[in-house]
Design a protein around this motif. Sequence first.
Motif, PDB file in Angstrom:
ATOM      1  N   PRO A   1      -7.351 -58.358  34.037  1.00 54.28           N
ATOM      2  CA  PRO A   1      -8.573 -59.135  34.276  1.00 54.28           C
ATOM      3  C   PRO A   1      -9.701 -58.242  34.794  1.00 54.28           C
ATOM      4  O   PRO A   1      -9.467 -57.379  35.638  1.00 54.28           O
ATOM      5  N   ARG A   2     -10.900 -58.459  34.272  1.00 56.15           N
ATOM      6  CA  ARG A   2     -12.044 -57.660  34.708  1.00 56.15           C
ATOM      7  C   ARG A   2     -12.559 -58.176  36.054  1.00 56.15           C
ATOM      8  O   ARG A   2     -12.812 -59.365  36.223  1.00 56.15           O
ATOM      9  N   ASN A   3     -12.687 -57.263  37.000  1.00 56.29           N
ATOM     10  CA  ASN A   3     -13.193 -57.556  38.348  1.00 56.29           C
ATOM     11  C   ASN A   3     -12.415 -58.723  38.959  1.00 56.29           C
ATOM     12  O   ASN A   3     -11.192 -58.718  38.938  1.00 56.29           O
ATOM     13  N   PHE A   4     -13.111 -59.743  39.491  1.00 53.93           N
ATOM     14  CA  PHE A   4     -12.393 -60.816  40.194  1.00 53.93           C
ATOM     15  C   PHE A   4     -12.275 -62.081  39.353  1.00 53.93           C
ATOM     16  O   PHE A   4     -11.870 -63.126  39.852  1.00 53.93           O
ATOM     17  N   GLY A   5     -12.632 -61.982  38.071  1.00 52.64           N
ATOM     18  CA  GLY A   5     -12.524 -63.130  37.197  1.00 52.64           C
ATOM     19  C   GLY A   5     -11.253 -63.089  36.375  1.00 52.64           C
ATOM     20  O   GLY A   5     -10.278 -62.422  36.722  1.00 52.64           O
ATOM     21  N   LEU A   6     -11.278 -63.812  35.264  1.00 53.52           N
ATOM     22  CA  LEU A   6     -10.111 -63.880  34.385  1.00 53.52           C
ATOM     23  C   LEU A   6     -10.438 -63.378  32.982  1.00 53.52           C
ATOM     24  O   LEU A   6      -9.636 -63.564  32.064  1.00 53.52           O
ATOM     25  N   ALA A   7     -11.597 -62.743  32.814  1.00 55.96           N
ATOM     26  CA  ALA A   7     -11.945 -62.192  31.503  1.00 55.96           C
ATOM     27  C   ALA A   7     -11.095 -60.957  31.243  1.00 55.96           C
ATOM     28  O   ALA A   7     -11.103 -60.018  32.044  1.00 55.96           O
ATOM     29  N   PRO A   8     -10.340 -60.908  30.145  1.00 62.97           N
ATOM     30  CA  PRO A   8      -9.436 -59.766  29.899  1.00 62.97           C
ATOM     31  C   PRO A   8     -10.193 -58.534  29.423  1.00 62.97           C
ATOM     32  O   PRO A   8     -11.149 -58.615  28.664  1.00 62.97           O
ATOM     33  N   VAL A   9      -9.730 -57.372  29.876  1.00 65.96           N
ATOM     34  CA  VAL A   9     -10.262 -56.086  29.445  1.00 65.96           C
ATOM     35  C   VAL A   9      -9.076 -55.182  29.130  1.00 65.96           C
ATOM     36  O   VAL A   9      -8.038 -55.249  29.797  1.00 65.96           O
ATOM     37  N   GLY A  10      -9.200 -54.350  28.101  1.00 65.66           N
ATOM     38  CA  GLY A  10      -8.097 -53.492  27.698  1.00 65.66           C
ATOM     39  C   GLY A  10      -8.332 -52.039  28.043  1.00 65.66           C
ATOM     40  O   GLY A  10      -9.471 -51.580  28.123  1.00 65.66           O
ATOM     41  N   THR A  11      -7.245 -51.323  28.273  1.00 62.74           N
ATOM     42  CA  THR A  11      -7.304 -49.884  28.498  1.00 62.74           C
ATOM     43  C   THR A  11      -6.052 -49.245  27.922  1.00 62.74           C
ATOM     44  O   THR A  11      -4.974 -49.849  27.951  1.00 62.74           O
ATOM     45  N   LEU A  12      -6.190 -48.053  27.371  1.00 63.66           N
ATOM     46  CA  LEU A  12      -5.046 -47.356  26.776  1.00 63.66           C
ATOM     47  C   LEU A  12      -4.294 -46.575  27.844  1.00 63.66           C
ATOM     48  O   LEU A  12      -4.902 -45.984  28.741  1.00 63.66           O
ATOM     49  N   LEU A  13      -2.995 -46.590  27.736  1.00 62.77           N
ATOM     50  CA  LEU A  13      -2.134 -45.947  28.724  1.00 62.77           C
ATOM     51  C   LEU A  13      -1.023 -45.201  27.984  1.00 62.77           C
ATOM     52  O   LEU A  13      -0.216 -45.810  27.286  1.00 62.77           O
ATOM     53  N   ASP A  14      -1.007 -43.870  28.108  1.00 62.22           N
ATOM     54  CA  ASP A  14       0.032 -43.062  27.459  1.00 62.22           C
ATOM     55  C   ASP A  14       1.156 -42.815  28.458  1.00 62.22           C
ATOM     56  O   ASP A  14       0.941 -42.195  29.499  1.00 62.22           O
ATOM     57  N   VAL A  15       2.350 -43.300  28.133  1.00 62.96           N
ATOM     58  CA  VAL A  15       3.483 -43.219  29.063  1.00 62.96           C
ATOM     59  C   VAL A  15       4.471 -42.126  28.657  1.00 62.96           C
ATOM     60  O   VAL A  15       5.619 -42.145  29.097  1.00 62.96           O
ATOM     61  N   ALA A  16       4.025 -41.169  27.848  1.00 63.35           N
ATOM     62  CA  ALA A  16       4.930 -40.096  27.411  1.00 63.35           C
ATOM     63  C   ALA A  16       5.556 -39.337  28.587  1.00 63.35           C
ATOM     64  O   ALA A  16       6.763 -39.047  28.563  1.00 63.35           O
ATOM     65  N   PRO A  17       4.789 -38.987  29.656  1.00 65.87           N
ATOM     66  CA  PRO A  17       5.427 -38.292  30.792  1.00 65.87           C
ATOM     67  C   PRO A  17       6.519 -39.131  31.449  1.00 65.87           C
ATOM     68  O   PRO A  17       7.568 -38.602  31.828  1.00 65.87           O
ATOM     69  N   GLN A  18       6.279 -40.422  31.574  1.00 64.63           N
ATOM     70  CA  GLN A  18       7.289 -41.299  32.184  1.00 64.63           C
ATOM     71  C   GLN A  18       8.530 -41.420  31.297  1.00 64.63           C
ATOM     72  O   GLN A  18       9.654 -41.520  31.807  1.00 64.63           O
ATOM     73  N   VAL A  19       8.354 -41.410  29.975  1.00 62.78           N
ATOM     74  CA  VAL A  19       9.504 -41.473  29.063  1.00 62.78           C
ATOM     75  C   VAL A  19      10.366 -40.226  29.222  1.00 62.78           C
ATOM     76  O   VAL A  19      11.606 -40.305  29.233  1.00 62.78           O
ATOM     77  N   ARG A  20       9.714 -39.060  29.378  1.00 62.45           N
ATOM     78  CA  ARG A  20      10.483 -37.820  29.563  1.00 62.45           C
ATOM     79  C   ARG A  20      11.249 -37.850  30.879  1.00 62.45           C
ATOM     80  O   ARG A  20      12.417 -37.440  30.945  1.00 62.45           O
ATOM     81  N   ARG A  21      10.604 -38.312  31.938  1.00 62.43           N
ATOM     82  CA  ARG A  21      11.285 -38.410  33.243  1.00 62.43           C
ATOM     83  C   ARG A  21      12.445 -39.393  33.173  1.00 62.43           C
ATOM     84  O   ARG A  21      13.494 -39.181  33.777  1.00 62.43           O
ATOM     85  N   LEU A  22      12.244 -40.477  32.431  1.00 58.41           N
ATOM     86  CA  LEU A  22      13.293 -41.489  32.304  1.00 58.41           C
ATOM     87  C   LEU A  22      14.516 -40.909  31.602  1.00 58.41           C
ATOM     88  O   LEU A  22      15.655 -41.213  31.968  1.00 58.41           O
ATOM     89  N   SER A  23      14.293 -40.063  30.614  1.00 59.54           N
ATOM     90  CA  SER A  23      15.411 -39.433  29.904  1.00 59.54           C
ATOM     91  C   SER A  23      16.258 -38.613  30.871  1.00 59.54           C
ATOM     92  O   SER A  23      17.493 -38.645  30.818  1.00 59.54           O
ATOM     93  N   TRP A  24      15.595 -37.894  31.766  1.00 59.56           N
ATOM     94  CA  TRP A  24      16.327 -37.098  32.762  1.00 59.56           C
ATOM     95  C   TRP A  24      17.106 -38.017  33.707  1.00 59.56           C
ATOM     96  O   TRP A  24      18.277 -37.758  34.020  1.00 59.56           O
ATOM     97  N   SER A  25      16.469 -39.103  34.166  1.00 59.55           N
ATOM     98  CA  SER A  25      17.129 -40.022  35.096  1.00 59.55           C
ATOM     99  C   SER A  25      18.345 -40.676  34.454  1.00 59.55           C
ATOM    100  O   SER A  25      19.384 -40.859  35.102  1.00 59.55           O
ATOM    101  N   LEU A  26      18.238 -41.029  33.179  1.00 56.19           N
ATOM    102  CA  LEU A  26      19.364 -41.657  32.490  1.00 56.19           C
ATOM    103  C   LEU A  26      20.508 -40.671  32.289  1.00 56.19           C
ATOM    104  O   LEU A  26      21.679 -41.047  32.339  1.00 56.19           O
ATOM    105  N   ALA A  27      20.160 -39.399  32.051  1.00 56.64           N
ATOM    106  CA  ALA A  27      21.205 -38.380  31.932  1.00 56.64           C
ATOM    107  C   ALA A  27      21.959 -38.236  33.243  1.00 56.64           C
ATOM    108  O   ALA A  27      23.189 -38.085  33.261  1.00 56.64           O
ATOM    109  N   GLN A  28      21.219 -38.306  34.367  1.00 57.79           N
ATOM    110  CA  GLN A  28      21.873 -38.254  35.679  1.00 57.79           C
ATOM    111  C   GLN A  28      22.750 -39.481  35.896  1.00 57.79           C
ATOM    112  O   GLN A  28      23.835 -39.400  36.464  1.00 57.79           O
TER     113      GLN A  28
END
Length: 318
Positions: free
Chosen positions: A170-197
Motif C-alpha cells: 500500500p502506498r503511504n497510509f492509504g490502500l492504493a497498491p504500488v509495485g516494486t521489483l525485488l530480486d531474491v537471488a542472494p537469499q536463494v543462494r543462502r537458503l541452499s547453504w542452510s538446507l545443505a546444513q
Amino acid sequence: MDPRRIAGLLDTPGCRRRQVLDAAQVDLGLLAEAIGAPPGGQSPYARERDGTFTHLATARLPELVGRHLGIDCDGAVETSELPVGAGLWVWRSPKLRLGGLPVTPEQIVLAGDGKLLHPVEIRSYACLDGHADPTKVAGTARELAVVVAALRQAAPVPERVSSRCLLVLPRNFGLAPVGTLLDVAPQVRRLSWSLAQLDAVDLPSALRLPQLAGDTLVNALTEVEARFGDGCPSCPMYTHCRQDAERSGTVARAGGAAANLCGPVGTAVHALALAHGERAPSGEAEQAISDELARAAAAYGWAFGGSGLAVDGKRGAR
C-alpha cells in the motif's frame, strides 16, 4: 511447513537447535504450549485491513504486472499446477517440496512472459514515499526465496522460475497498491547453504519418536546446542533460549555485535575479566579480544564516569 518457517533458517544461521527443530518438523503449536510462549496472530483490525488491501491489490495486479514486468494480461487465472506460457495465475494451496521439507503456502501468484515465471507477493505494510520498512522487506525476501527455490525444484526447467519478484504494497497510509521489483537471488543462494546444513543434521534419538510433546519435547531440544543471536526473536524457541542465555551469562545476550567482538570468549564474566585485566589471555586470539575490550572499557569509563581504563587494564587519572 509454510515459507515463513523455512525462511527462519536464514535468521538463525549456524544454530543447531533451530536446524534440529525444522529437520524433525516439530509441531510449533505443541512447542509454543510447552514453553509457555504467547499465542501468535493478528488483531481483528489488522486482519480486516489485510483482507481489504489484498482484494484491492488483486484487482490492480494486471496493471502493476504490465507496468513493472512488461507482461500484458487481462486478469488472474486459477491454476492447479505450475503454469506455462504468458499470463497471470493464482495457484491455491500448492503442494511443493524443498529438499526433504514440505512447502505449503496458502497460495502463489505467478506472472509469466512466455519464458520466465515471476512470483508476485502482496503485503499490507506501507511503502512510505517510495521506501518500505527494510526489516519487513528483508523478511518478505527470505520467504519469497523459499517459494522460488521450491518452484525451481518442481519445475521441469528450474531456470524458468525467476528470482526477480514483484512486491505489491500500500502506498503511504492509504490502500492504493504500488509495485516494486525485488530480486531474491542472494537469499536463494543462502537458503541452499542452510538446507545443505539441515540435510546433515543428525536428529537426537528422542526427537525421532512420534507425537513428542510437552516437557519431553523441550528437554529433547535443549540437549542440542543453540546459537543465540539477533535473528532469534523470529524463532519459536526464542523465549526458552533467551532464558538459557541469561542464566549462563552468554555474551550473545548483548547482541550480535558483542558476540562477534568477543569471538571465542563466550561469557560476559570472562569478557569483563579480560577487559579489566583480571584474566590473562590464553592465546593470540584472546589477546586481541582483550585489547579491544580494554579500549572499549576505557572509552566507556571516560564517557560516563570521567575516568577510564588504560589499554593495559590500569585505571587512568582524570
